[in-house]
Write an enzyme that holds these catalytic residues in place. Structure first.
Site, mmCIF file in Angstrom:
data_model
loop_
_atom_site.group_PDB
_atom_site.id
_atom_site.type_symbol
_atom_site.label_atom_id
_atom_site.label_comp_id
_atom_site.label_asym_id
_atom_site.label_seq_id
_atom_site.Cartn_x
_atom_site.Cartn_y
_atom_site.Cartn_z
ATOM 1 N N GLY A 106 12.726 -71.527 15.927
ATOM 2 C CA GLY A 106 12.491 -72.920 15.548
ATOM 3 C C GLY A 106 13.082 -73.892 16.547
ATOM 4 O O GLY A 106 12.488 -74.933 16.853
ATOM 5 N N ASP A 107 14.241 -73.553 17.091
ATOM 6 C CA ASP A 107 14.848 -74.386 18.127
ATOM 7 C C ASP A 107 14.053 -74.314 19.430
ATOM 8 O O ASP A 107 13.844 -75.322 20.107
ATOM 9 C CB ASP A 107 16.285 -73.931 18.387
ATOM 10 C CG ASP A 107 17.264 -74.455 17.354
ATOM 11 O OD1 ASP A 107 17.081 -75.586 16.877
ATOM 12 O OD2 ASP A 107 18.208 -73.734 17.017
ATOM 13 N N ALA A 108 13.640 -73.104 19.794
ATOM 14 C CA ALA A 108 12.899 -72.931 21.042
ATOM 15 C C ALA A 108 11.579 -73.689 21.007
ATOM 16 O O ALA A 108 11.198 -74.358 21.974
ATOM 17 C CB ALA A 108 12.649 -71.440 21.298
#
Length: 398
Positions: free
Chosen positions: A167-169
């Site tokens: 999700g961060d990437a």
């Protein structure tokens, strides 16, 4: 410096992974990025494992190619220094909860009064408005509420998060893309004003799951978990080899299906009416997957790869990092490269993606220590004396 963004100046005051990754990607492409952290402890990723000799290894790649200064924006002196720095930069990246910078005296109106063409990237869990705007968020929140976790896992099993904060990437990629889109407008029009980019990281995850809203809208279908099968192509699954490796198979066209059948010595499956086209093959996916799994179970990984390469089939080994490092294609393309590092001389990390053939981007160095470039920023850039810098440090402003 090299790369297509050489000359672009980015100020990164964000923390953890998603928004700083957007800045790192811009740095990969040649931008000059200054990362400002809180004095003392710095960004929280510095506390993330794994460690070697007490040094955080993830940090070294997550914030590579940047310069590092410290500054407490919550103090009057820190705020004044920040305002003096801001005119040097084209882009500001932040991920505080909505309204935080406003409370510190750095509303967008103030920022644009100092740097009228500033591109401001704001990354938050749910965006700058709506009932959830003030909620905190991390990758698992974005993955869960963006729909990714629900469709990942075995059919009868629990929803499964990936083994990495995807999700961060995903958010970092959308952040960098949004900044570049805003910069294009500035490049076309020298009088274009600044831009404010509202990146909701949950929405970024959801955006990649293209089919979910349209199939729900038109068919009332709620996509669920199907393990390693494929909802739109068959045969497609993960198979175990005789020597305990794993391979994955794909291929939705008739030509690729035929090649895969020839690879396992079953040309009879090509003309079977049950498998005449992709739609029919999806209906009979379990039968096809059983056939391919049984064949793989009686062959070694090397035998399987040789057979599928000869038939030009669409099967691949499922690699762990040691296998990626040893793969001849990865080596030929330098997917993993060595980068200068202050602690260990050099460290390995993934290379720049994509490649720019005319104006190549390159990795310059791993991420550094808290405030290592303070002297450069405050003495060389702003003209502060050593005594002033030392005084600011004693008062925890920098």
């Amino acid at each position: 410096m090299s790369g297509p963004l050489e000359g672009l100046k980015v100020l990164d005051i964000a923390t953890i992974i998603a928004a700083p990754l957007a800045a790192t990607l811009l740095a990969d492409y040649g931008a000059e990025v200054l990362k400002i952290e809180m004095p003392g402890h710095g960004d929280g990723v510095r506390s993330f494992p794994p460690f070697k000799d007490g040094k955080p290894l993830w940090w070294k790649t997550a914030n590579r190619n940047k310069q590092f200064a410290t500054l407490d924006l919550r103090t009057p002196e820190g705020l004044a220094l920040f305002k003096r720095l801001l005119p040097r930069f084209d882009v500001l990246i932040e991920n505080f909860r909505p309204g935080t910078l406003d409370r510190w005296g750095l509303s967008k109106e103030v920022l644009w009064s100092i740097q009228p063409r500033l591109v401001i990237l704001r990354a938050t869990a749910f965006g700058q408005d709506g009932p959830y705007r003030g909620r905190p968020g991390f990758a698992r929140i974005f993955e869960a509420m963006g729909g990714l976790t629900y469709i990942t896992g075995e059919t009868a099993g629990e929803p499964t998060h990936p083994g990495y904060p995807m999700g961060d990437a995903i958010g970092g990629l959308f952040g960098a893309l949004g900044v570049l889109a805003a910069l294009w407008k500035r490049a076309k029009d020298k009088d274009a004003p600044g831009e404010e980019i509202d990146l909701a990281l949950t929405e970024a995850v959801f955006r990649l799951l293209d089919v979910l809203p349209v199939e729900f809208d038109q068919l009332g279908f709620v996509r669920g978990r199907i393990g390693n099968a494929n909802g739109y192509s068959a045969p497609a699954a993960v198979y175990r080899t005789r020597d305990d490796h794993w391979v994955t198979l794909a291929g939705s066209t008739n030509a690729l299906y035929a090649a895969n059948c020839r690879a396992i010595g079953r040309p009879d499956l090509i003309e079977d009416p049950r498998f005449a086209n992709n739609a029919e093959r999806v209906k009979h996916a379990s039968e096809l997957n059983d056939i391919f799994q049984a064949w793989c179970a009686t062959h070694t990984l090397d035998e399987i790869l040789a057979a599928f390469n000869a038939a030009q089939g669409t099967l691949a080994p499922i690699y762990a990092i040691d296998q990626i490092a040893a793969d001849p294609q990865a080596q030929a393309r330098e997917m993993i490269t060595r980068v200068a590092d202050r602690d260990f001389g050099s460290v390995a990390m993934s290379n720049v993606v994509p490649r720019f053939m005319v104006d190549p981007a390159r990795l310059r160095h791993a991420a550094g220590d808290v405030g290592q470039d303070n002297r450069m920023v405050y003495q060389d850039w702003l003209g502060l004396s050593e005594a002033e810098i030392d005084a600011l440090k004693r008062r925890d402003v920098i």
